[in-house]
Design a protein around this motif. Structure first.
Motif, PDB file in Angstrom:
ATOM      1  N   ALA A  18       0.952  -0.828  -0.278  1.00  0.00           N
ATOM      2  CA  ALA A  18       0.259  -0.036   0.342  1.00  0.00           C
ATOM      3  C   ALA A  18       0.595   0.909   0.289  1.00  0.00           C
ATOM      4  N   VAL A  19       1.780   1.124   0.465  1.00  0.00           N
ATOM      5  CA  VAL A  19       2.858   2.604   0.949  1.00  0.00           C
ATOM      6  C   VAL A  19       3.789   2.173  -0.934  1.00  0.00           C
ATOM      7  N   SER A  20       3.582   1.248  -1.324  1.00  0.00           N
ATOM      8  CA  SER A  20       4.497   1.791  -2.302  1.00  0.00           C
ATOM      9  C   SER A  20       3.639   1.853  -3.701  1.00  0.00           C
ATOM     10  N   ILE A  21       1.756   1.952  -3.396  1.00  0.00           N
ATOM     11  CA  ILE A  21       1.290   1.969  -4.610  1.00  0.00           C
ATOM     12  C   ILE A  21       1.220   3.832  -3.918  1.00  0.00           C
ATOM     13  N   LEU A  22       0.559   4.272  -3.225  1.00  0.00           N
ATOM     14  CA  LEU A  22       0.217   5.846  -3.043  1.00  0.00           C
ATOM     15  C   LEU A  22       1.847   6.296  -3.114  1.00  0.00           C
ATOM     16  N   ALA A  23       3.011   5.931  -2.708  1.00  0.00           N
ATOM     17  CA  ALA A  23       3.534   6.266  -3.017  1.00  0.00           C
ATOM     18  C   ALA A  23       4.439   7.020  -4.596  1.00  0.00           C
ATOM     19  N   GLU A  24       3.644   5.873  -5.621  1.00  0.00           N
ATOM     20  CA  GLU A  24       3.581   6.170  -6.417  1.00  0.00           C
ATOM     21  C   GLU A  24       3.038   7.049  -7.780  1.00  0.00           C
ATOM     22  N   VAL A  25       1.601   7.154  -6.863  1.00  0.00           N
ATOM     23  CA  VAL A  25       0.261   7.927  -6.704  1.00  0.00           C
ATOM     24  C   VAL A  25       1.002   9.796  -7.054  1.00  0.00           C
ATOM     25  N   VAL A  26       1.301   9.160  -5.443  1.00  0.00           N
ATOM     26  CA  VAL A  26       1.728  10.599  -5.727  1.00  0.00           C
ATOM     27  C   VAL A  26       3.166  11.505  -6.329  1.00  0.00           C
ATOM     28  N   ALA A  27       4.138  10.442  -5.950  1.00  0.00           N
ATOM     29  CA  ALA A  27       4.739  10.850  -7.736  1.00  0.00           C
ATOM     30  C   ALA A  27       4.773  11.480  -9.119  1.00  0.00           C
ATOM     31  N   THR A  28       3.200  10.655  -9.558  1.00  0.00           N
ATOM     32  CA  THR A  28       2.799  10.612 -10.523  1.00  0.00           C
ATOM     33  C   THR A  28       2.057  12.056 -10.635  1.00  0.00           C
ATOM     34  N   LEU A  29       1.810  12.211  -9.353  1.00  0.00           N
ATOM     35  CA  LEU A  29       0.602  13.233  -9.573  1.00  0.00           C
ATOM     36  C   LEU A  29       1.545  15.120  -9.015  1.00  0.00           C
ATOM     37  N   ARG A  30       2.809  15.072  -8.300  1.00  0.00           N
ATOM     38  CA  ARG A  30       3.708  15.689  -8.823  1.00  0.00           C
ATOM     39  C   ARG A  30       4.506  15.789 -10.216  1.00  0.00           C
ATOM     40  N   ARG A  31       4.910  14.807 -10.883  1.00  0.00           N
ATOM     41  CA  ARG A  31       5.292  15.165 -11.710  1.00  0.00           C
ATOM     42  C   ARG A  31       6.993  14.547 -11.377  1.00  0.00           C
ATOM     43  N   ASP A  32       7.282  13.673  -9.804  1.00  0.00           N
ATOM     44  CA  ASP A  32       8.379  13.592 -10.369  1.00  0.00           C
ATOM     45  C   ASP A  32       9.436  13.021 -11.116  1.00  0.00           C
ATOM     46  N   ARG A  33      10.437  12.757 -11.286  1.00  0.00           N
ATOM     47  CA  ARG A  33      11.104  10.779 -12.268  1.00  0.00           C
ATOM     48  C   ARG A  33      11.677  10.558 -11.877  1.00  0.00           C
ATOM     49  N   ILE A  34      11.294   9.055 -11.551  1.00  0.00           N
ATOM     50  CA  ILE A  34      11.220   7.879 -11.021  1.00  0.00           C
ATOM     51  C   ILE A  34      12.508   7.210 -11.674  1.00  0.00           C
ATOM     52  N   LYS A  35      13.021   6.938 -11.772  1.00  0.00           N
ATOM     53  CA  LYS A  35      13.629   5.675 -12.494  1.00  0.00           C
ATOM     54  C   LYS A  35      13.982   6.161 -14.024  1.00  0.00           C
ATOM     55  N   GLY A  36      14.009   7.363 -14.171  1.00  0.00           N
ATOM     56  CA  GLY A  36      14.440   7.878 -15.250  1.00  0.00           C
ATOM     57  C   GLY A  36      13.231   7.862 -15.986  1.00  0.00           C
ATOM     58  N   ARG A  37      11.772   7.589 -15.576  1.00  0.00           N
ATOM     59  CA  ARG A  37      10.769   7.858 -16.136  1.00  0.00           C
ATOM     60  C   ARG A  37       9.861   9.180 -15.782  1.00  0.00           C
ATOM     61  N   THR A  38       8.948  10.002 -16.524  1.00  0.00           N
ATOM     62  CA  THR A  38       8.742  10.761 -16.080  1.00  0.00           C
ATOM     63  C   THR A  38       6.982  10.615 -15.653  1.00  0.00           C
ATOM     64  N   ALA A  39       7.066  10.385 -14.205  1.00  0.00           N
ATOM     65  CA  ALA A  39       5.804  10.549 -13.387  1.00  0.00           C
ATOM     66  C   ALA A  39       4.685  11.372 -14.136  1.00  0.00           C
TER      67      ALA A  39
END
Length: 246
Positions: A212-233
């Motif tokens: 659940a933590v990993s899912i929410l972290a990815e949701v927030v990263a996508t919403l905030r347009r972070d860059r995770i492992k070289g891909r644009t969230a």
């Protein structure tokens, strides 16, 4: 705030469309900028920053002091599957002020006892979506049932609606089979590439709460347009970028 601007803001809110009210603090003049007008506005870049943060406030432009009242639709998280991960996910998501709804036609799982104080629809996804209203760029969807009859229609609806985040639980092999099914259902490789699968950031999660933590972290990263492992969230979710570039 002038009554006509307030009425217009309320109309945009009801339609789940972003809007910004620009007030000149020197003379009190106001203008309302709607979603379709963002890109052509002289303050487009300022709007972009404010929409990403969701914060209202003062800005100085060419010697003028302007107050921007930023209205962004509340972010919805639709959780497909009343499973153990969902039980851990819901209170965490609510702590992040996400508007959470759990959808699962399996009434043995979708019970108020298992999901107290959570919006719960014991319906098939298509019926639930009709009740909720139009999915949009301010909606995240996490498909967690492992059942293609439930997950696949949810993913198709979310992708067609350009939801900012679309994730699906399962191994890489099961995700590959999922992509084949969705391709056979008519979705393009570009569309299915937007699915975060396996769902969640790779943090080595094992327990339902860790997943659940990993899912929410990815949701927030996508919403905030972070860059995770070289891909644009925000592969799908330049939801806020689209507001300016559409």
């Amino acid at each position: 705030m002038k009554l006509d601007n307030l009425a217009a803001l309320n109309a945009e809110r009801d339609a789940r469309r972003p809007a910004i009210l620009v007030t000149d603090t020197a003379d009190g003049s106001q203008r309302l900028v709607r979603e379709a007008e963002f890109a052509a506005d002289p303050l487009a870049e300022v709007f972009r920053e404010r929409l990403l943060s969701g914060n209202s406030g003062l800005v100085e432009i060419d010697g003028r002091s302007l107050f921007l009242t930023v209205q962004v639709p509340p972010v919805r998280l639709l959780v497909i599957g009343a499973v153990h991960i969902s039980q851990a996910l819901c209170p965490m998501a609510e702590a992040l002020e996400l508007d959470v709804t759990v959808i699962d036609p399996r009434t043995a799982f979708a019970t108020p006892e298992r999901f107290p104080d959570v919006a719960l629809l014991a319906e098939w996804p298509d019926d639930a979506f009709a009740r909720i209203g139009t999915l949009d760029r301010y909606t995240a969807l996490a498909a967690l049932t492992h059942d293609p009859k439930i997950d696949d229609p949810s993913l198709i609806a979310a992708l067609n609606a350009d939801c900012f985040y679309v994730g699906a639980l399962g191994s890489r092999k099961s995700h590959a089979r999922r992509l084949e099914r969705l391709g056979e259902a008519g979705l393009s490789p570009e569309a299915t590439a937007r699915i975060h699968g396996p769902i969640g950031l790779d943090i080595g999660a094992i327990t339902p709460a860790e997943i659940a933590v990993s899912i929410l972290a990815e949701v927030v990263a996508t919403l905030r347009r972070d860059r995770i492992k070289g891909r644009t969230a925000g592969k799908p979710a330049d939801c806020l970028r689209h507001d300016l570039d559409a």
